[in-house]
Design an enzyme around this catalytic site. Structure first.
Site, PDB file in Angstrom:
ATOM      1  N   TYR A  29      16.572   3.543   4.748  1.00  0.00           N
ATOM      2  CA  TYR A  29      16.091   4.168   5.889  1.00  0.00           C
ATOM      3  C   TYR A  29      15.946   3.318   7.240  1.00  0.00           C
ATOM      4  O   TYR A  29      16.430   3.722   8.425  1.00  0.00           O
ATOM      5  CB  TYR A  29      14.875   4.828   5.553  1.00  0.00           C
ATOM      6  CG  TYR A  29      14.543   5.872   6.856  1.00  0.00           C
ATOM      7  CD1 TYR A  29      14.890   7.126   7.146  1.00  0.00           C
ATOM      8  CD2 TYR A  29      13.445   5.346   7.725  1.00  0.00           C
ATOM      9  CE1 TYR A  29      14.500   7.815   8.035  1.00  0.00           C
ATOM     10  CE2 TYR A  29      12.820   6.084   8.755  1.00  0.00           C
ATOM     11  CZ  TYR A  29      13.636   7.237   8.845  1.00  0.00           C
ATOM     12  OH  TYR A  29      12.899   8.219   9.933  1.00  0.00           O
ATOM     13  N   LYS A  56      18.070   3.128  10.876  1.00  0.00           N
ATOM     14  CA  LYS A  56      17.558   3.622  12.160  1.00  0.00           C
ATOM     15  C   LYS A  56      17.831   2.266  13.069  1.00  0.00           C
ATOM     16  O   LYS A  56      17.936   2.224  14.103  1.00  0.00           O
ATOM     17  CB  LYS A  56      15.994   3.995  11.706  1.00  0.00           C
ATOM     18  CG  LYS A  56      15.758   5.232  11.037  1.00  0.00           C
ATOM     19  CD  LYS A  56      16.575   6.307  11.923  1.00  0.00           C
ATOM     20  CE  LYS A  56      15.882   7.587  11.515  1.00  0.00           C
ATOM     21  NZ  LYS A  56      16.590   8.485  12.217  1.00  0.00           N
TER      22      LYS A  56
END
Length: 251
Positions: free
Chosen positions: A158, A162
């Site tokens: 994740y 990002k």
């Protein structure tokens, strides 16, 4: 309505049926934009959002789309043009969550996380950005995360996705700004959404204890940042990542 008007503008919000995306859809519509959204497997959420907007005399068009699929994105952006005429404002908000220790992370899980967040941001933006440049006006707003800067255990995939979005935003901003197209990002802190609720209780407790504000945020504390970046008042923001995060990262 006051300032921050989007009258006469059109907007497409990916992942817009609920959570941060849903709050952005509602706020944009309330400030005069004609809005369309896409979702993946959340027809009920899209219908509920549509009902709330209709009760206020507003409207939104919705379609299902997996933003990691090139073919699905091509069909969705064609649909958005048919609904809106063209897209002035793009908000890349589609996302997934899930925490897992790096040693246990599978390649399929890595690919899916990168696919939805980073590949999806590329695909949808790539489909619409050239038209914004030709028209001489546009807004691209990418939803990143404060974890792009801070990192977190169990979220290597994740955080990498990002962080990629932050880099994508900064680089594309150089290409858009000379043509009236601003590209910026929002890096929210932990917000009470289904994505956050899908993480383990241990992770949630650890994260909340780190926050100076002592609580998670809510979607209505994030959406106004998107409104600022989309509006005339936000025209001097170029390649920036604004981070409403409860003090989790201070830069």
């Amino acid at each position: 309505m006051g300032g921050f008007s989007l009258e006469g503008r059109t907007a497409l919000v990916t992942g817009g049926s609920r959570g941060i995306g849903g709050a952005i859809v509602e706020l944009f519509a309330a400030h005069g934009a004609k809005v369309a959204l896409c979702h993946l497997g959340d027809a009920a959420g899209a219908a509920e959002l549509g009902e709330r907007l209709r009760a206020r005399g507003l409207a939104v068009a919705a379609i299902e789309c997996d933003v990691a699929s090139e073919q699905a994105v091509a069909a969705m952006t064609d649909w958005a043009r048919a609904q809106l005429g063209h897209v002035d404002i793009l908000v890349n908000c589609a996302g997934i969550g899930g925490d897992k220790a790096f040693a246990d992370l599978t390649l399929a899980e890595w690919d899916r996380m990168i696919g939805v967040h980073l590949r999806g941001t590329f695909l949808v933006t790539h489909a619409l950005f050239p038209e914004m440049v030709r028209r001489g006006w546009g807004r691209v707003i990418n939803i990143a995360s404060q974890l792009a800067y801070k990192g977190a255990p169990g979220l290597v995939h994740y955080c990498a996705a990002k962080a990629g979005i932050v880099g994508f935003t900064r680089a594309l901003a150089y290409e858009g700004a000379p043509h009236g197209v601003t590209v910026n990002a929002i890096a929210p802190g932990p917000v009470e959404t289904e994505l956050l609720r899908g993480l383990s209780e241990e992770w949630r407790a650890m994260k909340q204890a780190q926050l100076p504000i002592g609580r998670f945020g809510n979607v209505d504390e994030i959406a106004p940042t998107a409104l600022l970046l989309a509006s005339p008042e936000g025209s001097f923001y170029v390649g920036q990542t604004l981070s409403p995060n409860g003090g989790d990262v201070m830069v």
